[in-house]
Design a protein around this motif. Structure first.
Motif, PDB file in Angstrom:
ATOM      1  N   GLN A  82     -29.105  12.237 -34.900  1.00  0.00           N
ATOM      2  CA  GLN A  82     -28.075  13.154 -34.403  1.00  0.00           C
ATOM      3  C   GLN A  82     -26.711  12.801 -34.983  1.00  0.00           C
ATOM      4  O   GLN A  82     -25.985  13.686 -35.429  1.00  0.00           O
ATOM      5  CB  GLN A  82     -28.024  13.135 -32.878  1.00  0.00           C
ATOM      6  CG  GLN A  82     -29.164  13.884 -32.235  1.00  0.00           C
ATOM      7  CD  GLN A  82     -29.114  13.819 -30.717  1.00  0.00           C
ATOM      8  OE1 GLN A  82     -28.633  12.854 -30.142  1.00  0.00           O
ATOM      9  NE2 GLN A  82     -29.630  14.846 -30.082  1.00  0.00           N
ATOM     10  N   ARG A  83     -26.356  11.520 -34.987  1.00  0.00           N
ATOM     11  CA  ARG A  83     -25.056  11.112 -35.540  1.00  0.00           C
ATOM     12  C   ARG A  83     -24.935  11.507 -37.014  1.00  0.00           C
ATOM     13  O   ARG A  83     -23.920  12.036 -37.453  1.00  0.00           O
ATOM     14  CB  ARG A  83     -24.861   9.600 -35.392  1.00  0.00           C
ATOM     15  CG  ARG A  83     -24.413   9.167 -34.026  1.00  0.00           C
ATOM     16  CD  ARG A  83     -23.926   7.724 -34.039  1.00  0.00           C
ATOM     17  NE  ARG A  83     -24.898   6.793 -34.600  1.00  0.00           N
ATOM     18  CZ  ARG A  83     -25.866   6.197 -33.914  1.00  0.00           C
ATOM     19  NH1 ARG A  83     -26.011   6.436 -32.613  1.00  0.00           N
ATOM     20  NH2 ARG A  83     -26.694   5.357 -34.499  1.00  0.00           N
ATOM     21  N   PHE A  86     -24.751  15.446 -37.149  1.00  0.00           N
ATOM     22  CA  PHE A  86     -23.513  15.962 -36.556  1.00  0.00           C
ATOM     23  C   PHE A  86     -22.313  15.672 -37.451  1.00  0.00           C
ATOM     24  O   PHE A  86     -21.396  16.474 -37.562  1.00  0.00           O
ATOM     25  CB  PHE A  86     -23.265  15.364 -35.177  1.00  0.00           C
ATOM     26  CG  PHE A  86     -24.211  15.843 -34.110  1.00  0.00           C
ATOM     27  CD1 PHE A  86     -24.968  16.983 -34.275  1.00  0.00           C
ATOM     28  CD2 PHE A  86     -24.339  15.137 -32.931  1.00  0.00           C
ATOM     29  CE1 PHE A  86     -25.846  17.417 -33.295  1.00  0.00           C
ATOM     30  CE2 PHE A  86     -25.212  15.561 -31.933  1.00  0.00           C
ATOM     31  CZ  PHE A  86     -25.960  16.704 -32.117  1.00  0.00           C
ATOM     32  N   THR A  87     -22.308  14.497 -38.092  1.00  0.00           N
ATOM     33  CA  THR A  87     -21.199  14.123 -38.974  1.00  0.00           C
ATOM     34  C   THR A  87     -21.055  15.112 -40.126  1.00  0.00           C
ATOM     35  O   THR A  87     -19.953  15.488 -40.501  1.00  0.00           O
ATOM     36  CB  THR A  87     -21.423  12.704 -39.536  1.00  0.00           C
ATOM     37  OG1 THR A  87     -21.498  11.792 -38.447  1.00  0.00           O
ATOM     38  CG2 THR A  87     -20.318  12.300 -40.477  1.00  0.00           C
ATOM     39  N   ASN A  88     -22.177  15.540 -40.681  1.00  0.00           N
ATOM     40  CA  ASN A  88     -22.154  16.410 -41.860  1.00  0.00           C
ATOM     41  C   ASN A  88     -22.322  17.892 -41.559  1.00  0.00           C
ATOM     42  O   ASN A  88     -21.971  18.722 -42.403  1.00  0.00           O
ATOM     43  CB  ASN A  88     -23.253  15.969 -42.831  1.00  0.00           C
ATOM     44  CG  ASN A  88     -23.008  14.574 -43.347  1.00  0.00           C
ATOM     45  OD1 ASN A  88     -22.076  14.344 -44.091  1.00  0.00           O
ATOM     46  ND2 ASN A  88     -23.822  13.634 -42.917  1.00  0.00           N
ATOM     47  N   HIS A  89     -22.877  18.223 -40.392  1.00  0.00           N
ATOM     48  CA  HIS A  89     -23.178  19.623 -40.084  1.00  0.00           C
ATOM     49  C   HIS A  89     -22.828  19.956 -38.637  1.00  0.00           C
ATOM     50  O   HIS A  89     -23.584  20.660 -37.965  1.00  0.00           O
ATOM     51  CB  HIS A  89     -24.665  19.908 -40.329  1.00  0.00           C
ATOM     52  CG  HIS A  89     -25.117  19.558 -41.713  1.00  0.00           C
ATOM     53  ND1 HIS A  89     -24.830  20.325 -42.803  1.00  0.00           N
ATOM     54  CD2 HIS A  89     -25.797  18.476 -42.173  1.00  0.00           C
ATOM     55  CE1 HIS A  89     -25.336  19.748 -43.887  1.00  0.00           C
ATOM     56  NE2 HIS A  89     -25.922  18.624 -43.527  1.00  0.00           N
ATOM     57  N   GLY A  90     -21.704  19.474 -38.154  1.00  0.00           N
ATOM     58  CA  GLY A  90     -21.318  19.690 -36.762  1.00  0.00           C
ATOM     59  C   GLY A  90     -21.205  21.149 -36.372  1.00  0.00           C
ATOM     60  O   GLY A  90     -21.480  21.523 -35.236  1.00  0.00           O
ATOM     61  N   ASP A  91     -20.812  22.009 -37.321  1.00  0.00           N
ATOM     62  CA  ASP A  91     -20.658  23.430 -37.012  1.00  0.00           C
ATOM     63  C   ASP A  91     -21.981  24.102 -36.664  1.00  0.00           C
ATOM     64  O   ASP A  91     -22.019  25.062 -35.904  1.00  0.00           O
ATOM     65  CB  ASP A  91     -20.005  24.161 -38.186  1.00  0.00           C
ATOM     66  CG  ASP A  91     -20.764  23.978 -39.490  1.00  0.00           C
ATOM     67  OD1 ASP A  91     -21.393  22.907 -39.680  1.00  0.00           O
ATOM     68  OD2 ASP A  91     -20.722  24.887 -40.326  1.00  0.00           O
ATOM     69  N   ALA A  94     -22.921  23.465 -32.695  1.00  0.00           N
ATOM     70  CA  ALA A  94     -21.775  23.682 -31.804  1.00  0.00           C
ATOM     71  C   ALA A  94     -22.158  23.578 -30.329  1.00  0.00           C
ATOM     72  O   ALA A  94     -21.500  22.898 -29.546  1.00  0.00           O
ATOM     73  CB  ALA A  94     -21.131  25.026 -32.087  1.00  0.00           C
ATOM     74  N   VAL A  97     -23.331  19.851 -29.368  1.00  0.00           N
ATOM     75  CA  VAL A  97     -22.264  18.863 -29.336  1.00  0.00           C
ATOM     76  C   VAL A  97     -21.416  19.019 -28.087  1.00  0.00           C
ATOM     77  O   VAL A  97     -21.013  18.058 -27.465  1.00  0.00           O
ATOM     78  CB  VAL A  97     -21.366  18.979 -30.603  1.00  0.00           C
ATOM     79  CG1 VAL A  97     -20.157  18.073 -30.497  1.00  0.00           C
ATOM     80  CG2 VAL A  97     -22.175  18.625 -31.844  1.00  0.00           C
ATOM     81  N   SER A  98     -21.167  20.264 -27.690  1.00  0.00           N
ATOM     82  CA  SER A  98     -20.311  20.496 -26.515  1.00  0.00           C
ATOM     83  C   SER A  98     -21.040  20.276 -25.205  1.00  0.00           C
ATOM     84  O   SER A  98     -20.416  20.134 -24.172  1.00  0.00           O
ATOM     85  CB  SER A  98     -19.745  21.921 -26.567  1.00  0.00           C
ATOM     86  OG  SER A  98     -20.806  22.855 -26.504  1.00  0.00           O
TER      87      SER A  98
END
Length: 99
Positions: A82-83, A86-91, A94, A97-98
């Protein structure tokens, strides 16, 4: 020459992604192939690799677009995976992550 032979493939995070995006975990057997001469080929077993790919499927036949690939020597933990993603494809994640 390094050869990767696909041993298994699975999709992960399918419920958490935006529509059309997928995260695939593939397990590959890695072999180093060396040409000794025209009649002799040597194969050296180099173990296995776990390759995680983030892909987008626009819905057309045979049209996956690879957005990123990440190699791990062993199966990564879910937190580590996940880290990394999320670092490279957080969008793409969405909602996840929230949450």
């Amino acid at each position: 020459m390094i050869v990767h032979e696909l041993m298994s493939m699975e999709s992960i995070f399918s419920e958490e992604l935006k529509e059309g995006y997928h995260v695939l975990l593939g397990k590959y057997k890695t072999v180093d192939v060396v040409m000794e001469d025209t009649e002799c080929v040597q194969e050296i077993d180099c173990g296995t690799e776990q390759i995680v790919e983030v892909v987008f499927d626009p819905g057309n036949e045979y049209s996956l677009i690879r957005l990123g690939a990440y190699t791990f020597k062993e199966t990564p933990s879910l937190d580590e995976l996940q880290r990394t993603i999320f670092t490279n494809h957080g969008d793409i994640f969405a909602e996840a992550v929230s949450a």
